[in-house]
Motif scaffolding. Sequence first.
Motif, PDB file in Angstrom:
ATOM      1  N   ASP A  84       0.856  -1.192   0.000  1.00  0.00           N
ATOM      2  CA  ASP A  84       0.000   0.000   0.000  1.00  0.00           C
ATOM      3  C   ASP A  84       0.883   1.230   0.000  1.00  0.00           C
ATOM      4  O   ASP A  84       1.791   1.379   0.844  1.00  0.00           O
ATOM      5  N   VAL A  85       0.605   2.143  -0.940  1.00  0.00           N
ATOM      6  CA  VAL A  85       1.307   3.431  -1.010  1.00  0.00           C
ATOM      7  C   VAL A  85       0.238   4.525  -0.931  1.00  0.00           C
ATOM      8  O   VAL A  85      -0.631   4.626  -1.814  1.00  0.00           O
ATOM      9  N   ARG A  86       0.316   5.352   0.120  1.00  0.00           N
ATOM     10  CA  ARG A  86      -0.691   6.388   0.359  1.00  0.00           C
ATOM     11  C   ARG A  86      -0.020   7.757   0.441  1.00  0.00           C
ATOM     12  O   ARG A  86       1.113   7.879   0.916  1.00  0.00           O
ATOM     13  N   ASP A  87      -0.746   8.757  -0.035  1.00  0.00           N
ATOM     14  CA  ASP A  87      -0.260  10.131   0.089  1.00  0.00           C
ATOM     15  C   ASP A  87      -1.443  11.050   0.367  1.00  0.00           C
ATOM     16  O   ASP A  87      -2.596  10.676   0.140  1.00  0.00           O
ATOM     17  N   ASP A  88      -1.162  12.251   0.865  1.00  0.00           N
ATOM     18  CA  ASP A  88      -2.209  13.230   1.161  1.00  0.00           C
ATOM     19  C   ASP A  88      -2.200  14.366   0.156  1.00  0.00           C
ATOM     20  O   ASP A  88      -2.524  15.513   0.476  1.00  0.00           O
ATOM     21  N   GLY A  89      -1.832  14.024  -1.077  1.00  0.00           N
ATOM     22  CA  GLY A  89      -1.677  15.042  -2.106  1.00  0.00           C
ATOM     23  C   GLY A  89      -2.970  15.486  -2.764  1.00  0.00           C
ATOM     24  O   GLY A  89      -4.072  15.313  -2.216  1.00  0.00           O
ATOM     25  N   ALA A  90      -2.809  16.002  -3.998  1.00  0.00           N
ATOM     26  CA  ALA A  90      -3.927  16.630  -4.710  1.00  0.00           C
ATOM     27  C   ALA A  90      -4.987  15.628  -5.133  1.00  0.00           C
ATOM     28  O   ALA A  90      -6.167  15.976  -5.249  1.00  0.00           O
ATOM     29  N   GLY A  91      -4.596  14.377  -5.367  1.00  0.00           N
ATOM     30  CA  GLY A  91      -5.555  13.374  -5.805  1.00  0.00           C
ATOM     31  C   GLY A  91      -6.029  13.591  -7.240  1.00  0.00           C
ATOM     32  O   GLY A  91      -5.651  14.562  -7.899  1.00  0.00           O
ATOM     33  N   PHE A  92      -6.890  12.738  -7.688  1.00  0.00           N
ATOM     34  CA  PHE A  92      -7.422  12.836  -9.045  1.00  0.00           C
ATOM     35  C   PHE A  92      -8.650  11.937  -9.139  1.00  0.00           C
ATOM     36  O   PHE A  92      -9.005  11.222  -8.194  1.00  0.00           O
ATOM     37  N   VAL A  93      -9.306  11.974 -10.279  1.00  0.00           N
ATOM     38  CA  VAL A  93     -10.457  11.107 -10.530  1.00  0.00           C
ATOM     39  C   VAL A  93      -9.948   9.862 -11.252  1.00  0.00           C
ATOM     40  O   VAL A  93      -9.517   9.959 -12.408  1.00  0.00           O
ATOM     41  N   PRO A  94      -9.940   8.680 -10.612  1.00  0.00           N
ATOM     42  CA  PRO A  94      -9.411   7.462 -11.263  1.00  0.00           C
ATOM     43  C   PRO A  94     -10.165   7.159 -12.553  1.00  0.00           C
ATOM     44  O   PRO A  94     -11.388   7.182 -12.609  1.00  0.00           O
ATOM     45  N   GLY A  95      -9.382   6.911 -13.611  1.00  0.00           N
ATOM     46  CA  GLY A  95      -9.969   6.541 -14.893  1.00  0.00           C
ATOM     47  C   GLY A  95     -10.424   7.699 -15.734  1.00  0.00           C
ATOM     48  O   GLY A  95     -10.837   7.518 -16.878  1.00  0.00           O
ATOM     49  N   ALA A  96     -10.374   8.923 -15.194  1.00  0.00           N
ATOM     50  CA  ALA A  96     -10.869  10.071 -15.957  1.00  0.00           C
ATOM     51  C   ALA A  96     -10.027  10.322 -17.189  1.00  0.00           C
ATOM     52  O   ALA A  96     -10.527  10.661 -18.260  1.00  0.00           O
ATOM     53  N   GLN A  97      -8.700  10.133 -17.063  1.00  0.00           N
ATOM     54  CA  GLN A  97      -7.811  10.369 -18.185  1.00  0.00           C
ATOM     55  C   GLN A  97      -7.179   9.086 -18.685  1.00  0.00           C
ATOM     56  O   GLN A  97      -6.253   9.124 -19.500  1.00  0.00           O
ATOM     57  N   GLY A  98      -7.662   7.922 -18.214  1.00  0.00           N
ATOM     58  CA  GLY A  98      -7.164   6.636 -18.702  1.00  0.00           C
ATOM     59  C   GLY A  98      -5.866   6.208 -18.077  1.00  0.00           C
ATOM     60  O   GLY A  98      -5.468   5.059 -18.193  1.00  0.00           O
ATOM     61  N   GLY A  99      -5.142   7.075 -17.344  1.00  0.00           N
ATOM     62  CA  GLY A  99      -3.883   6.682 -16.739  1.00  0.00           C
ATOM     63  C   GLY A  99      -2.757   6.651 -17.752  1.00  0.00           C
ATOM     64  O   GLY A  99      -2.960   6.434 -18.939  1.00  0.00           O
ATOM     65  N   GLY A 100      -1.527   6.912 -17.278  1.00  0.00           N
ATOM     66  CA  GLY A 100      -0.391   6.889 -18.170  1.00  0.00           C
ATOM     67  C   GLY A 100       0.234   5.513 -18.249  1.00  0.00           C
ATOM     68  O   GLY A 100      -0.299   4.529 -17.751  1.00  0.00           O
ATOM     69  N   PHE A 101       1.440   5.485 -18.869  1.00  0.00           N
ATOM     70  CA  PHE A 101       2.115   4.202 -19.020  1.00  0.00           C
ATOM     71  C   PHE A 101       2.531   3.637 -17.673  1.00  0.00           C
ATOM     72  O   PHE A 101       2.582   2.417 -17.486  1.00  0.00           O
ATOM     73  N   GLY A 102       2.830   4.519 -16.720  1.00  0.00           N
ATOM     74  CA  GLY A 102       3.230   4.044 -15.399  1.00  0.00           C
ATOM     75  C   GLY A 102       2.148   3.212 -14.745  1.00  0.00           C
ATOM     76  O   GLY A 102       2.405   2.141 -14.194  1.00  0.00           O
ATOM     77  N   MET A 103       0.920   3.700 -14.787  1.00  0.00           N
ATOM     78  CA  MET A 103      -0.189   2.946 -14.215  1.00  0.00           C
ATOM     79  C   MET A 103      -0.393   1.637 -14.980  1.00  0.00           C
ATOM     80  O   MET A 103      -0.642   0.576 -14.376  1.00  0.00           O
ATOM     81  N   THR A 104      -0.288   1.699 -16.299  1.00  0.00           N
ATOM     82  CA  THR A 104      -0.420   0.475 -17.101  1.00  0.00           C
ATOM     83  C   THR A 104       0.670  -0.522 -16.781  1.00  0.00           C
ATOM     84  O   THR A 104       0.436  -1.729 -16.676  1.00  0.00           O
ATOM     85  N   SER A 105       1.899  -0.022 -16.593  1.00  0.00           N
ATOM     86  CA  SER A 105       3.014  -0.906 -16.267  1.00  0.00           C
ATOM     87  C   SER A 105       2.796  -1.597 -14.930  1.00  0.00           C
ATOM     88  O   SER A 105       3.021  -2.812 -14.788  1.00  0.00           O
ATOM     89  N   MET A 106       2.318  -0.834 -13.928  1.00  0.00           N
ATOM     90  CA  MET A 106       2.043  -1.449 -12.622  1.00  0.00           C
ATOM     91  C   MET A 106       0.974  -2.530 -12.746  1.00  0.00           C
ATOM     92  O   MET A 106       1.109  -3.627 -12.185  1.00  0.00           O
ATOM     93  N   ARG A 107      -0.088  -2.233 -13.471  1.00  0.00           N
ATOM     94  CA  ARG A 107      -1.183  -3.204 -13.603  1.00  0.00           C
ATOM     95  C   ARG A 107      -0.714  -4.458 -14.341  1.00  0.00           C
ATOM     96  O   ARG A 107      -1.066  -5.578 -13.988  1.00  0.00           O
ATOM     97  N   GLN A 108       0.083  -4.285 -15.387  1.00  0.00           N
ATOM     98  CA  GLN A 108       0.597  -5.443 -16.123  1.00  0.00           C
ATOM     99  C   GLN A 108       1.478  -6.314 -15.241  1.00  0.00           C
ATOM    100  O   GLN A 108       1.399  -7.546 -15.271  1.00  0.00           O
TER     101      GLN A 108
END
Length: 407
Positions: free
Chosen positions: A352-376
Motif C-alpha cells: 500500500d502506497v498512500r499520500d495526502d496530495g492533490a488526488g485525481f479522478v481514477p480513470g478520468a484520463q485513462g492513466g499513463g504508461f506508469g499505471m499500465t506498467s504497474m497493472r501489467q
Amino acid sequence: MQPETAHTRLVAGLDAAPYVLLAVAAGLALLTGDLTAGQRIAVLVLSVLAAGWMVVLRRPFCTATTRGAVLYLTGLIALVTALGLLSPWFAGFYAFTGYLDSWRLLRGRWRIAGVTATAAAAVTGYFGGLPGPDPAVISSYVLVIVAIVVLVVLFSLSGDMINEQSVRRQQMVDQLAATNAKLEETMRENAGLQAQLLLQAREAGVTDERRRLAREIHDTLAQGLAGIITQVQAAAKAKDDPQTWQRHLDNAAQLARDGLAEARRSVHAVGPAELETARLPEALSEVVRRWEGLHGVPAAFATTGTARPLHPEVEVTLLRVCQEALANVAKHARASRVGVTVSYMDDVVTLDVRDDGAGFVPGAQGGGFGMTSMRQRVTRLAGSLEVESEPGGGTAVSASVPAMEPR
C-alpha cells in the motif's frame, strides 16, 4: 499372407474346382476304365455337356433365386448320375461339385436336400445302379448316403465357421486400417496445431519480452531522467545558494549513475540492486528513504505480518510498483506526507502506497504508461491492483499478489 488375398484365392479355387474334378474324372475313366467305344463316346459327350452346363448356368445362379438354383442343381445331379453310371470315377470326383454348389447356392433345408440328392447320385454310380431287393444291400445303400451327407454337412459347417472368422478378421483389419488412417490424420492435424501453438507461443514470448523491456525502461530510464530533470530544475532555482545548488547537482549525478546501472540490469533481466543483498522489507525501506531524501517529503515505511522470503518475481514486482507509485507522487501529488506499508498474510502479500496530495479522478484520463506498467506487472502474477483517489483527498495504491515462496 493377407486375409483379403487368401479369401480371393479361396473363391477362385472354388470356382475352378468343378472343372478340375470333371477333367480328372474324365481322364481317369478314359485311361483306366474298361469301357466300350460307345461308352467312351458317351463319357466325352456327357463331360462336354456337363462343362457347358456349368459354364452357362453355374455363375448366373450363384446370385439367382432358390428356384433357379434348384433347376441348375437338378441338371447337375442328373449329369453326375449319368456319368457315375458310366464310370465310378465321376461318382468319386465330380460328385463333389454337387456338394459344393448345393451348400453355396441353397439355404436352410434346401441345402440338406441338395447334398442328399448328390450323395444318392454318387452312391448310385458306385453301386452301378439302384440297389436290388436285398435288404442288406438297401441298408448299405442308405447308410452310405447318410454317412456322406453327415460328413459333407459337418465339413461345410466347419468351412462356414472358418469363412465367418475370416470375414470378421477382414472387417477388423479394415476397421484398424480406418482407425490408423484417422489417427494419422489426427496426428497431422495435431502437428499443424502444435506448429501453430509454437508460433503463437513464440509471438507471445516476443510480445511479453517487449512489454517487460518497456516496463523496465520506464521504471529505470524514464524515472531516472524525470528525477534528474527535477533535481536540475531545483538546482537552477537555488543558484544563489551554492550549498543547495551543489546538493541538487550531486543528486542528479547519482540518479544518472543509478539509472544507467538499473537500465543495464533490466536489459539483461537481472533483479534490482536493492534485492541483491536484502529482502523485500529492507529493499522497500531503502527505496522510501532515498525517495524522501531526494524530494524532501516525509515518507514512512511499515511492515505488518511475519516477513518471509518470497519468489524473486513477486519481490521484484512489488518493488517496481512501489518505485512507480512514489514517482507518481513526486510528479503529480504535491503531497506533504507519504506512507508505504507491506503486509504479509497467509496466501497473499499486499503493498500500500498512500499520500495526502492533490488526488485525481481514477480513470478520468485513462492513466499513463506508469499505471499500465504497474497493472501489467501485478496481473502477470495473477494479482490485483486497486487505485483509490479523489480530487483533494490524496491517493492510495494497493497491489496484492500471491505469496509464492522461492523454488
